[in-house]
Design an enzyme around this catalytic site. Sequence first.
Site, PDB file in Angstrom:
ATOM      1  N   SER A  12     -17.722  12.291  21.132  1.00  0.00           N
ATOM      2  CA  SER A  12     -16.619  12.534  22.072  1.00  0.00           C
ATOM      3  C   SER A  12     -16.805  11.728  23.366  1.00  0.00           C
ATOM      4  O   SER A  12     -15.822  11.279  23.962  1.00  0.00           O
ATOM      5  CB  SER A  12     -16.463  14.029  22.366  1.00  0.00           C
ATOM      6  N   ARG A  64     -41.615   5.282  14.478  1.00  0.00           N
ATOM      7  CA  ARG A  64     -40.557   5.216  15.498  1.00  0.00           C
ATOM      8  C   ARG A  64     -40.499   3.820  16.113  1.00  0.00           C
ATOM      9  O   ARG A  64     -39.436   3.245  16.291  1.00  0.00           O
ATOM     10  CB  ARG A  64     -40.863   6.260  16.582  1.00  0.00           C
ATOM     11  N   MET A  89     -29.596  11.341  19.652  1.00  0.00           N
ATOM     12  CA  MET A  89     -30.542  12.459  19.625  1.00  0.00           C
ATOM     13  C   MET A  89     -31.904  12.056  19.072  1.00  0.00           C
ATOM     14  O   MET A  89     -32.507  12.775  18.276  1.00  0.00           O
ATOM     15  CB  MET A  89     -29.962  13.607  18.778  1.00  0.00           C
ATOM     16  N   ILE A  91     -35.696  10.329  20.313  1.00  0.00           N
ATOM     17  CA  ILE A  91     -36.491   9.859  21.449  1.00  0.00           C
ATOM     18  C   ILE A  91     -36.756   8.368  21.265  1.00  0.00           C
ATOM     19  O   ILE A  91     -37.116   7.915  20.173  1.00  0.00           O
ATOM     20  CB  ILE A  91     -37.789  10.679  21.561  1.00  0.00           C
ATOM     21  N   ASN A 106     -27.748   7.036  30.153  1.00  0.00           N
ATOM     22  CA  ASN A 106     -27.655   8.223  29.299  1.00  0.00           C
ATOM     23  C   ASN A 106     -26.832   9.277  30.018  1.00  0.00           C
ATOM     24  O   ASN A 106     -26.714   9.253  31.241  1.00  0.00           O
ATOM     25  CB  ASN A 106     -29.071   8.761  29.037  1.00  0.00           C
ATOM     26  N   HIS A 108     -26.677  13.550  30.287  1.00  0.00           N
ATOM     27  CA  HIS A 108     -27.396  14.772  29.929  1.00  0.00           C
ATOM     28  C   HIS A 108     -26.605  15.975  30.450  1.00  0.00           C
ATOM     29  O   HIS A 108     -26.149  15.949  31.602  1.00  0.00           O
ATOM     30  CB  HIS A 108     -28.807  14.749  30.534  1.00  0.00           C
ATOM     31  N   GLU A 142     -39.591   8.550  31.243  1.00  0.00           N
ATOM     32  CA  GLU A 142     -39.620  10.009  31.304  1.00  0.00           C
ATOM     33  C   GLU A 142     -38.312  10.549  30.744  1.00  0.00           C
ATOM     34  O   GLU A 142     -37.227  10.196  31.233  1.00  0.00           O
ATOM     35  CB  GLU A 142     -39.713  10.428  32.767  1.00  0.00           C
ATOM     36  N   LEU A 143     -38.390  11.440  29.776  1.00  0.00           N
ATOM     37  CA  LEU A 143     -37.193  11.953  29.089  1.00  0.00           C
ATOM     38  C   LEU A 143     -36.233  12.654  30.056  1.00  0.00           C
ATOM     39  O   LEU A 143     -36.649  13.500  30.833  1.00  0.00           O
ATOM     40  CB  LEU A 143     -37.632  12.933  27.980  1.00  0.00           C
ATOM     41  N   ASP A 144     -34.949  12.313  29.955  1.00  0.00           N
ATOM     42  CA  ASP A 144     -33.896  12.931  30.773  1.00  0.00           C
ATOM     43  C   ASP A 144     -34.235  12.949  32.259  1.00  0.00           C
ATOM     44  O   ASP A 144     -34.015  13.943  32.953  1.00  0.00           O
ATOM     45  CB  ASP A 144     -33.620  14.381  30.304  1.00  0.00           C
TER      46      ASP A 144
HETATM   47  C1  GRF Z   1     -23.262  15.673  24.959  1.00  0.00           C
HETATM   48  O1  GRF Z   1     -23.288  17.008  25.383  1.00  0.00           O
HETATM   49  C2  GRF Z   1     -24.260  14.848  25.734  1.00  0.00           C
HETATM   50  O2  GRF Z   1     -24.412  15.269  27.047  1.00  0.00           O
HETATM   51  C3  GRF Z   1     -25.535  15.087  24.974  1.00  0.00           C
HETATM   52  O3  GRF Z   1     -25.150  15.129  23.619  1.00  0.00           O
HETATM   53  C4  GRF Z   1     -23.778  15.514  23.524  1.00  0.00           C
HETATM   54  C5  GRF Z   1     -23.061  14.435  22.788  1.00  0.00           C
HETATM   55  O4  GRF Z   1     -21.738  14.755  22.488  1.00  0.00           O
HETATM   56  N1  GRF Z   1     -26.507  14.060  25.305  1.00  0.00           N
HETATM   57  P1  GRF Z   1     -20.777  13.652  21.865  1.00  0.00           P
HETATM   58  O5  GRF Z   1     -21.450  13.104  20.616  1.00  0.00           O
HETATM   59  O6  GRF Z   1     -20.561  12.591  22.895  1.00  0.00           O
HETATM   60  O7  GRF Z   1     -19.507  14.386  21.541  1.00  0.00           O
END
Ligand code: GRF
Length: 215
Positions: A12, A64, A89, A91, A106, A108, A142-144
């Site tokens: 989305s 990885r 999703m 790392i 990114n 978050h 560093e993650l997020d």
């Molecule tokens: C979102 O909530 C984003 O913040 C997180 O993963 C979700 C991805 O949603 N990292 P979409 O695939 O963009 O609909």
Amino acid sequence: MNIVVLISGRGSNLEAIIKGIEEGKIDAKITLVLSNKKEAKGLEIAKKYNIKAKFIDPSFFSSREGYDIYISEYIKKHNPDLVVLAGYMRILSDRFIETFEGKLVNIHPSLIPAFQGLKAQKQALDYGAKFTGCTVHFVTKELDNGPIIIQAVVPIRPEDTEESLSERILEFEHRIYPQAIKWIVDNRVKVDGRNVFVERAKYGTVPVNPDLEDF
Ligand code: GRF
């Protein structure tokens, strides 16, 4: 400017970015949408808009690092000025981040540094926070937790469930991500260590939740 988008699912945010481009607000072209999941709905969205969509299967790689080296090379062939993680999703290895550092962003679904990692919306609810939100940031090792470009604050209501809260945050994700990308494309984003400034942007609106009544 060329953009490569990495996804794993629904897509989305990808669609919100595509719409920003289609509406002429973002002066860029998405040269590739890459997924690590075959069933990612976002691949279909890319195809619908005639954007190259590619699934590269991580199970063919023993590490990885190996996967990330392969996708780095693949991404480079699409000449990205910006690499956008939109619900990716997996790392990323340090080497991947080094390769694209400074042009890797990114989103978050929390106000980082709060509630990093998975299920950020549920973490905020369980914590009893009164505000959460979403953050667009540059990606560092560093993650997020890289330099913050923009954050939107979303108030938490007593009746909120993980779903209702996620939905309200998502509405703002779909606004702040295209906005941040537009600012980058328009060369208005300046980075000074952890501090990011958007030239000519308006800063300073204050949210309070619950609403103030007496002061
Ligand atoms: C979102 O909530 C984003 O913040 C997180 O993963 C979700 C991805 O949603 N990292 P979409 O695939 O963009 O609909």
